[in-house]
Design an enzyme around this catalytic site. Structure first.
Site, mmCIF file in Angstrom:
data_model
loop_
_atom_site.group_PDB
_atom_site.id
_atom_site.type_symbol
_atom_site.label_atom_id
_atom_site.label_comp_id
_atom_site.label_asym_id
_atom_site.label_seq_id
_atom_site.Cartn_x
_atom_site.Cartn_y
_atom_site.Cartn_z
ATOM 1 N N HIS A 174 0.850 -1.194 0.000
ATOM 2 C CA HIS A 174 0.000 0.000 0.000
ATOM 3 C C HIS A 174 0.886 1.244 0.000
ATOM 4 O O HIS A 174 1.831 1.340 0.771
ATOM 5 C CB HIS A 174 -0.891 -0.012 1.263
ATOM 6 C CG HIS A 174 -1.585 1.276 1.532
ATOM 7 N ND1 HIS A 174 -1.280 2.067 2.623
ATOM 8 C CD2 HIS A 174 -2.565 1.925 0.849
ATOM 9 C CE1 HIS A 174 -2.052 3.137 2.619
ATOM 10 N NE2 HIS A 174 -2.840 3.079 1.556
ATOM 11 N N HIS A 203 2.308 11.284 -0.730
ATOM 12 C CA HIS A 203 1.434 10.886 0.382
ATOM 13 C C HIS A 203 1.737 11.846 1.521
ATOM 14 O O HIS A 203 2.707 11.674 2.241
ATOM 15 C CB HIS A 203 1.685 9.435 0.814
ATOM 16 C CG HIS A 203 0.657 8.935 1.792
ATOM 17 N ND1 HIS A 203 0.968 8.218 2.927
ATOM 18 C CD2 HIS A 203 -0.700 9.055 1.798
ATOM 19 C CE1 HIS A 203 -0.130 7.916 3.581
ATOM 20 N NE2 HIS A 203 -1.161 8.409 2.917
#
Length: 325
Positions: A44, A123
């Site tokens: 992920h 992110h």
């Protein structure tokens, strides 16, 4: 067939295979199984090990307005929190592949106010490594592991114009060339090995419809929970409705909200993940790959090199052997 004697290496269970080449060591009984019926370990937010830590990168534009304002005026105070909760993997892409990861969640961005056409991952903040650099590293790894297959999921495009999408597609083609697997009905290891294909690219954008080498976006089951028990409950509920037809991802990645972060000021995402892995992996061990209702396919997690995550997922394929024996 006993689970102790199922691998291509006599006497080893699948979880004991060399993880850097586990696909090439699978027993021949699984070579014709569709890839979307195998249990495949995934990463992920795979490229967060190289987030820009020297404050040159702005907070990404997907973050709440409040966080962007706080970062602008209180950066020395805010940034340590951003980093602690934005990093989901600490090992490089090559190390993740060596550990057995075969699905990579790649979130693509063009940095704001950047006059170049360079693309990055993001992110919380943006990465220091470009997309092209990381794809070249994957290509080099695949050259050294000719029977391993990776699924690269490009998504969450931030700040990409149509021109930048086309540039990214050109880069994907030029890096992977004949290793790219075009959209096809049934994919098995035997078929991929025969054709020399090693890369399946899924692309979360409508241009995927116009290009044979881009697979459609792979559904990602995301529970949006910060407790392992709540995440498991959500997935058990979803399983009752059956699995999607092709590839799909079950993301056992926990999600923290601002309230959780503020009430756990000394913690990091890694602390949260590592404390819940025993519970989550206990649940994973009970899962089954295949085509049946409730079966899983790709299972993705955070800090996947830090636990027995990958061998646990790979071992699930022994259940397919028991059915076929």
């Amino acid at each position: 067939m006993s689970s102790g004697m199922v691998s291509g290496l006599s006497g080893l269970s699948l979880g004991e295979l060399p993880m850097e080449s586990w696909m090439s060591h699978l027993p021949c009984a699984l070579w014709d199984t569709p890839l979307y019926h195998l249990a495949i370990p995934g990463s992920h937010n795979a490229i967060t090990y190289c987030l820009d830590m020297n404050d040159r990168s702005p907070v990404d534009l997907m973050q709440p307005d409040l966080l962007q304002k706080l970062d602008k005026y209180m950066k020395p105070l805010i940034r340590p929190f951003v980093y602690k909760w934005a990093i989901t993997q600490e090992f490089t892409i090559k190390q993740q592949l060596d550990c057995g990861v075969r699905y990579c969640d790649l979130r693509i961005a063009h940095r704001p106010n950047d006059s170049s056409t360079d693309l990055y991952f993001y992110h919380g903040v943006y990465t220091t490594l470009t997309v092209e650099t990381v794809l070249m590293e994957i290509r080099e790894w695949l050259d050294a592991h000719p029977k391993e297959v990776v699924i690269l999921s490009f998504s969450h495009f931030l700040g990409l114009s149509q021109e930048l999408h086309m540039l990214l597609l050109t880069t994907i083609r030029s890096v992977f060339t004949s290793k790219l697997c075009p959209k096809t009905e049934v994919l098995s290891l035997r078929k991929l090995w025969a054709l020399g294909h090693q890369v399946i690219v899924s692309y979360e954008h409508n241009i995927a419809n116009c290009h044979t080498e881009l697979w459609p976006h792979i559904p990602y089951w995301w529970a949006n929970k910060c407790k392992a028990e709540a995440l498991i409950e959500e997935f058990e509920h979803r399983k009752q409705n059956g699995r999607p037809g092709g590839f799909f991802v079950t993301g056992i990645n926990l999600t923290e909200d601002l309230k959780y972060i503020c009430t756990h000021p000394t913690e990091s995402l890694k602390d949260l993940v590592m404390s819940t892995y025993p519970t989550l992996l206990g649940w994973v061990k009970e899962q089954t790959p295949g085509s049946r209702v409730g079966s899983l396919n790709i299972i993705a997690g955070d800090f996947i090199t830090e636990s027995h995550f990958v061998p646990t997922v790979v071992t699930l394929n022994e259940k397919l052997l028991k059915w076929s024996s």
